[in-house]
Write an enzyme that holds these catalytic residues in place. Structure first.
Site, PDB file in Angstrom:
ATOM      1  N   ASP A   1      16.872  -7.523  -7.220  1.00 40.97           N
ATOM      2  CA  ASP A   1      15.741  -6.621  -7.020  1.00 40.97           C
ATOM      3  C   ASP A   1      14.524  -7.196  -7.737  1.00 40.97           C
ATOM      4  OD1 ASP A   1      14.894  -3.809  -6.105  1.00 40.97           O
ATOM      5  OD2 ASP A   1      14.244  -3.855  -8.199  1.00 40.97           O
TER       6      ASP A   1
ATOM      7  N   GLU B   1      12.570  -4.493  -1.414  1.00 38.35           N
ATOM      8  CA  GLU B   1      12.367  -5.617  -2.335  1.00 38.35           C
ATOM      9  C   GLU B   1      13.686  -6.100  -2.914  1.00 38.35           C
ATOM     10  OE1 GLU B   1      11.886  -1.956  -4.968  1.00 38.35           O
ATOM     11  OE2 GLU B   1      11.144  -2.471  -3.010  1.00 38.35           O
TER      12      GLU B   1
ATOM     13  N   ASP C   1       3.404  -9.269   0.376  1.00 38.09           N
ATOM     14  CA  ASP C   1       4.029 -10.110   1.399  1.00 38.09           C
ATOM     15  C   ASP C   1       4.214 -11.540   0.893  1.00 38.09           C
ATOM     16  OD1 ASP C   1       4.104  -7.962   3.131  1.00 38.09           O
ATOM     17  OD2 ASP C   1       2.393  -8.623   4.332  1.00 38.09           O
TER      18      ASP C   1
ATOM     19  N   HIS D   1      -1.079  -5.272  -0.309  1.00 38.18           N
ATOM     20  CA  HIS D   1       0.125  -5.590   0.453  1.00 38.18           C
ATOM     21  C   HIS D   1       0.176  -7.050   0.893  1.00 38.18           C
ATOM     22  CE1 HIS D   1       1.904  -1.610   0.543  1.00 38.18           C
ATOM     23  NE2 HIS D   1       0.656  -1.161   0.535  1.00 38.18           N
TER      24      HIS D   1
ATOM     25  N   ASN E   1       2.211  -4.382  -5.186  1.00 36.22           N
ATOM     26  CA  ASN E   1       1.545  -3.866  -3.983  1.00 36.22           C
ATOM     27  C   ASN E   1       0.371  -2.968  -4.344  1.00 36.22           C
ATOM     28  OD1 ASN E   1       2.903  -5.052  -1.828  1.00 36.22           O
ATOM     29  ND2 ASN E   1       4.476  -3.478  -1.772  1.00 36.22           N
TER      30      ASN E   1
END
Length: 127
Positions: free
Chosen positions: A5, A48, A22, A18, A13
């Site tokens: 994780d 994630e 990405d 975002h 984010n």
């Protein structure tokens, strides 16, 4: 198996947008593919989270590989130098249980890593 994780991914984010999120996901996936062995399978498991399947690998060897992944991700650099990323993971060795039970066991180890302060791997010795 290693369930990984990205620590505090929502904060990336929220703080950097975002597009940066990405970039982080793409770069982490590429790092996983670079660090693991050819026989291993890597996939995005959730938002994630990543799952690494390590065929015919004992828990001790999986823990060593997980540490290599953790160190490689922590060393990544980003377009925005303020971004810092660590990962936590849970390692579990298959012992005849179902796939769902194996993932649940790895998830419990992952939560132990998170509770212990993140940026760590939990799993050795096996349960």
């Amino acid at each position: 198996m290693i369930l990984i994780d990205l620590d505090h991914f929502k904060g990336i984010n929220d703080s950097f947008g975002h597009a940066m999120g990405d970039e982080v996901l793409i770069k982490v996936a590429a790092t996983l593919l670079r660090v693991v062995r050819k026989a291993d399978l890597v996939g995005r498991y959730g938002g994630e989270e990543f799952l690494v399947i390590l065929p015919q690998t004992g828990n001790h060897e999986a823990m060593n590989l997980a540490e290599l992944v953790r160190i490689a991700v922590k060393a990544l650099t980003w377009a925005d130098s303020r971004v810092r990323l660590t990962v936590s993971g849970g390692i579990c060795e298959a012992q005849g249980e179902t796939v769902d039970a194996l993932i649940e066991a790895a998830d419990r180890k992952l939560y132990l890593a998170k509770a212990a302060g993140r940026d760590r791997m939990e799993g050795y010795p096996s349960e």
